[in-house]
Design an enzyme around this catalytic site. Sequence first.
Site, PDB file in Angstrom:
ATOM      1  N   HIS A  72      66.878 -56.597  -1.142  1.00 49.32           N
ATOM      2  CA  HIS A  72      68.032 -55.392  -1.248  1.00 49.32           C
ATOM      3  C   HIS A  72      68.231 -54.329  -2.462  1.00 49.32           C
ATOM      4  O   HIS A  72      67.678 -55.062  -3.331  1.00 49.32           O
ATOM      5  CB  HIS A  72      69.048 -56.812  -2.371  1.00 49.32           C
ATOM      6  CG  HIS A  72      69.703 -57.610  -1.187  1.00 49.32           C
ATOM      7  ND1 HIS A  72      69.824 -58.042   0.280  1.00 49.32           N
ATOM      8  CD2 HIS A  72      70.977 -58.548  -1.169  1.00 49.32           C
ATOM      9  CE1 HIS A  72      70.606 -59.086   0.540  1.00 49.32           C
ATOM     10  NE2 HIS A  72      71.059 -59.057  -0.505  1.00 49.32           N
ATOM     11  N   TYR A 202      80.168 -58.117  -5.401  1.00 49.29           N
ATOM     12  CA  TYR A 202      80.797 -58.436  -6.864  1.00 49.29           C
ATOM     13  C   TYR A 202      82.228 -58.472  -6.963  1.00 49.29           C
ATOM     14  O   TYR A 202      82.727 -57.064  -6.710  1.00 49.29           O
ATOM     15  CB  TYR A 202      80.220 -57.966  -7.898  1.00 49.29           C
ATOM     16  CG  TYR A 202      78.093 -59.030  -8.349  1.00 49.29           C
ATOM     17  CD1 TYR A 202      78.771 -59.418  -9.239  1.00 49.29           C
ATOM     18  CD2 TYR A 202      77.524 -57.889  -7.502  1.00 49.29           C
ATOM     19  CE1 TYR A 202      77.488 -60.245  -9.399  1.00 49.29           C
ATOM     20  CE2 TYR A 202      76.478 -59.059  -8.016  1.00 49.29           C
ATOM     21  CZ  TYR A 202      76.499 -59.945  -8.710  1.00 49.29           C
ATOM     22  OH  TYR A 202      75.519 -60.467  -8.356  1.00 49.29           O
ATOM     23  N   PRO A 293      75.363 -66.426 -14.820  1.00 51.43           N
ATOM     24  CA  PRO A 293      74.823 -66.548 -14.004  1.00 51.43           C
ATOM     25  C   PRO A 293      75.435 -64.370 -13.465  1.00 51.43           C
ATOM     26  O   PRO A 293      74.396 -64.103 -11.899  1.00 51.43           O
ATOM     27  CB  PRO A 293      74.997 -67.395 -12.720  1.00 51.43           C
ATOM     28  CG  PRO A 293      76.325 -67.844 -12.996  1.00 51.43           C
ATOM     29  CD  PRO A 293      76.307 -67.824 -14.347  1.00 51.43           C
ATOM     30  N   LYS A 297      69.853 -63.288 -14.362  1.00 50.87           N
ATOM     31  CA  LYS A 297      68.662 -63.526 -15.058  1.00 50.87           C
ATOM     32  C   LYS A 297      67.768 -64.807 -15.145  1.00 50.87           C
ATOM     33  O   LYS A 297      66.997 -64.566 -16.001  1.00 50.87           O
ATOM     34  CB  LYS A 297      69.113 -62.414 -15.841  1.00 50.87           C
ATOM     35  CG  LYS A 297      70.085 -61.037 -16.134  1.00 50.87           C
ATOM     36  CD  LYS A 297      68.692 -60.489 -15.846  1.00 50.87           C
ATOM     37  CE  LYS A 297      68.628 -58.818 -15.597  1.00 50.87           C
ATOM     38  NZ  LYS A 297      68.675 -58.329 -13.814  1.00 50.87           N
ATOM     39  N   TYR A 385      69.570 -54.725 -13.346  1.00 46.76           N
ATOM     40  CA  TYR A 385      69.690 -55.512 -12.497  1.00 46.76           C
ATOM     41  C   TYR A 385      68.310 -55.892 -12.343  1.00 46.76           C
ATOM     42  O   TYR A 385      67.862 -56.349 -11.498  1.00 46.76           O
ATOM     43  CB  TYR A 385      70.564 -55.382 -11.597  1.00 46.76           C
ATOM     44  CG  TYR A 385      71.346 -56.520 -10.353  1.00 46.76           C
ATOM     45  CD1 TYR A 385      72.293 -57.070 -10.494  1.00 46.76           C
ATOM     46  CD2 TYR A 385      70.773 -56.824  -9.122  1.00 46.76           C
ATOM     47  CE1 TYR A 385      73.147 -57.540 -10.076  1.00 46.76           C
ATOM     48  CE2 TYR A 385      71.169 -57.608  -8.202  1.00 46.76           C
ATOM     49  CZ  TYR A 385      72.043 -58.690  -8.840  1.00 46.76           C
ATOM     50  OH  TYR A 385      72.559 -59.409  -8.490  1.00 46.76           O
TER      51      TYR A 385
END
Length: 401
Positions: A72, A202, A293, A297, A385
């Site tokens: 990704h 998200y 979550p 991480k 991220y």
Amino acid sequence: MRTQVGIVGAGPAGLLLSQLLALHGIDSVVVDDRSQEHIVARARAGVLEHGSAELLRRAGLGARMDREGIVHGGIYLQYDGVREHLDFRDLAGGRTVMVYAQTEVVKDLVAARLAAGANLVFEVRDTEVDELTSDHPVLRYTTPDGVRHDVVCDVIAGCDGFHGVSRPSIPDRALTIFDRTYPYAWLGILARVPPSTDELIYAYHRDGFALHSLRGPEVSRLYLQVAPDEQLSAWPDERIWTELRRRFALPGWELADGPIFDRSVTPMRSFVASPMRYGRLFLAGDAAHIVPPTGAKGLNLAVADVAVLAEALVALLRDGNPDLADAYSDNCLRRVWRATHFSWWMTSMLHRAPDGDEMREQLQLSQLRYTTSSRAAATTLAENYVGYPPLDLGGLDLPAD
């Protein structure tokens, strides 16, 4: 029995530590109270940071990940009727993440360790760690056939998760605990349906957060924000898909549905135990810290802990140099607190608080607009991220990818 490193816990942290130590000629015993079948079947996290994926490759564990995982280069943030893409390759110096389920990582680790003849012992009971402040701590456990074992070690690694025996073996006076429980949970499902997206979505919604993830070309992983005490029985398949479609609703885009074959409710918390070392006991992974979550991480922190710990134990046990072992906790906790803050920030920005008012909603929407319109703000999210600070593998003396 005698070994150099006794490892409590055959999850990703314990197994990866055993693998890295073996590559440097250091022997270990890994014990777990669960069965091998249970360990490799648990549906858990699925996003690997750039450095985590690189470490697995260099440890000889990347072939199937690179064949079946999904790279990704960004994520989507959805809010207030728009869906914006954050391009990690552009924002984070070409770094990406790998969608490859923790279940698969554990399968690869178990296969590699068994193929190497490693001492893995499953379904043990009455596990104890003792004499931790001596030079030779002892790992005790009983095997399924009822035989009690005392393993004299040079070091014990507590990789047995939040509910394991390792952290409670440290005196209360020697630990500082930081703990926060969040007023929401995730209802997570695995469904046999091709993903409706190419990268994670998200979604902030007035009725709660939603996340669309992937587990392969034919399996989707999706989440809904629910109350911490939510009962799975209240969520039949039809209700789950209806609510997911509502929270992801966007003109011109449709969410495909399919048979749900796994579901669970996961409460959310932030937890840090400091320090991560007591005598000759070193904590790693969920034994020392838990993060919500939202920031992806948890597994990555465990991998980072183990990378630091493996280098420290090689220096200590092979070269007789204690400096890295003495610095282990401080070195890990700097990353842990960065990841804890990032996970809290993502969680606070994207979840609807039970007592949220109109002002809080407008503040969240303002943060989302800023994150997706400011390159500086988008870069902050992207570099955290994909992994910040970047995982330094130079001291592990592993083959270059």
